[in-house]
Design an enzyme around this catalytic site. Structure first.
Site, short mmCIF file in Angstrom:
data_model
loop_
_atom_site.label_atom_id
_atom_site.label_comp_id
_atom_site.label_asym_id
_atom_site.label_seq_id
_atom_site.Cartn_x
_atom_site.Cartn_y
_atom_site.Cartn_z
N LYS A 297 0.83 -1.22 0.00
CA LYS A 297 0.00 0.00 0.00
C LYS A 297 0.86 1.26 0.00
CE LYS A 297 -4.34 -1.90 1.21
NZ LYS A 297 -5.23 -2.36 2.25
N ARG A 332 -3.38 -10.27 4.66
CA ARG A 332 -3.73 -10.25 3.23
C ARG A 332 -2.52 -9.73 2.46
NH1 ARG A 332 -6.06 -6.90 -0.61
NH2 ARG A 332 -7.58 -7.90 -1.98
C1 9MG Z 1 -9.88 -5.75 -1.25
N1 9MG Z 1 -8.94 -5.17 -0.32
C2 9MG Z 1 -7.95 -4.29 -0.61
N2 9MG Z 1 -7.28 -3.96 0.51
C3 9MG Z 1 -7.85 -4.67 1.52
C4 9MG Z 1 -7.62 -4.77 2.90
O1 9MG Z 1 -6.68 -4.05 3.51
N3 9MG Z 1 -8.39 -5.59 3.62
C5 9MG Z 1 -9.38 -6.32 3.03
N4 9MG Z 1 -10.12 -7.11 3.82
N5 9MG Z 1 -9.65 -6.26 1.71
C6 9MG Z 1 -8.90 -5.45 0.98
#
Ligand code: 9MG
Length: 355
Positions: A297, A332
């Site tokens: 990010k 994730r």
């Molecule tokens: C789809 N998506 C993109 N960034 C995300 C994040 O930080 N958490 C979750 N649950 N989905 C995300």
């Protein structure tokens, strides 16, 4: 206890044999029933506009006769049942597959069905317990996608993943897509709007049995980074997720089927993201597994100078470790193999054993 709502941020973490011994001797408490223990906590009283903090040891916390604190402590320390059938005894990885032409990191790379299926299978073989399939980019500035278009992107991929060793998650805000995904074998609904963009998602999850990830976001992807504002980002995100968990329970989705996510990068400045990362342990007070998505990010580039998202892996691994250190159960990530190595070396080093 004085007036105001209570929040508890566990700190002073122990790992491995010292954690077990300290819990046994009453000097520490288990974090979400897992193998990490905490020796103290910051007790926060008030609300996002006005709060007071004081430090408590685990021993004093146990002795306080206050029903609200006792309930909070029970949620912080209780073991979490498996999520979508997956044990949370140690952190698990959710690998990301974007079937979109415009996602911020890998958009356009896997927009062909076959490419996405191959990528998902590879992530599963590298150790992703969950593979998250998304057909609508939610990066800052992204335009929404019509549901027919989203369906045509994700359903063939989901069908192609029948029999995958990983649990399949659908990353969508739309009830039509969630329902079709459940039919095609998805077990988790990952909704960055916490089932608010399309409230029919509540019924779909209740009816289909999809487990849900409720993520906090301030605003819509198109404009969410324009001027995100909070009084106290950590307490506001906590309160929001608590409300969404309640809404799910009212709709017939059991707490054991819910995970919560503070939504790094979704309507947050660099300072907001860092405050959330530093306070992740507070979210155990929600009484559900925590999911964190820091991978590649923009804020990682903000701290670590990585302009190209694909050059943000070292920072992404550091954020994953910072999360695991605070007992976060689900991470994730884009780079499953690298994240797995980083987490395994972290765990082995902190717990003093390979297993
Ligand atoms: C789809 N998506 C993109 N960034 C995300 C994040 O930080 N958490 C979750 N649950 N989905 C995300």
């Amino acid at each position: 206890m004085a007036d105001g709502k209570l929040y508890l941020r566990p700190i002073g973490f122990l790992y491995g044999p010292p954690a077990d011994a300290a819990v046994e001797d009453g000097l520490a408490l288990p974090l979400a029933g897992g193998p990490i223990a905490f020796t103290s906590a910051v007790l926060i009283e008030g609300d996002p506009t006005n709060s007071r903090r004081r430090l408590c040891t685990a021993q004093t916390l146990k002795e306080v006769r206050d029903a609200e604190l006792a309930a909070m402590l029970a949620r912080v320390t209780a073991p979490r049942p498996p999520f979508a059938g997956l044990s949370l005894a140690r952190p698990i990885l959710m690998g990301i597959v974007n079937v979109t032409p415009d996602s911020f990191s890998d958009g356009g790379l896997y927009d062909e069905t076959e490419g996405a299926i191959t990528q998902a299978a590879e992530l599963a073989s590298e150790g992703a317990a969950i593979v998250d399939i998304g057909g609508e980019s939610t990066r800052p500035g992204a335009d929404p996608v019509e549901h027919d278009e989203e369906l045509s992107r994700v359903v063939p991929v989901l069908e192609g993943l029948a029999g995958s060793p990983a649990v399949i998650s659908i990353d969508t805000r739309k009830s039509t897509v969630a329902r079709a995904a459940a039919k095609a074998g998805a077990k988790i609904l990952n909704d960055v709007s916490a089932l608010t963009y399309d409230p029919a998602c509540l019924d779909v999850a209740a009816e289909t049995g999809l487990d849900v990830v409720l993520m906090h976001a301030q605003g819509e992807p198109k404009t969410m980074q324009d001027n995100p504002t909070y009084n106290d980002v950590v307490l506001e995100v906590f309160d929001y997720l608590e409300g969404r968990i309640e809404a799910c329970e009212k709709a017939g989705i059991a707490r054991s089927r819910i995970a919560a996510d503070p939504g790094l990068g979704f309507g947050k400045t660099l300072a907001h993201n860092l405050a959330l990362l530093a306070n992740l342990s507070l979210f155990h007070g929600l009484g559900v597994p925590i999911l964190v998505g820091a991978s590649r990010k923009r804020f990682i580039g903000g701290v670590g100078q990585g302009r190209d998202p694909r050059l943000r892996e070292p920072g992404s691994h550091a954020a994953a470790i910072a999360s695991a250190t605070q007992g976060v159960q689900i991470l994730r990530v884009h780079d499953v193999a690298g994240s797995r190595q980083a987490l395994e070396v972290w765990r082995a080093s902190m717990f003093g054993t390979e297993n």
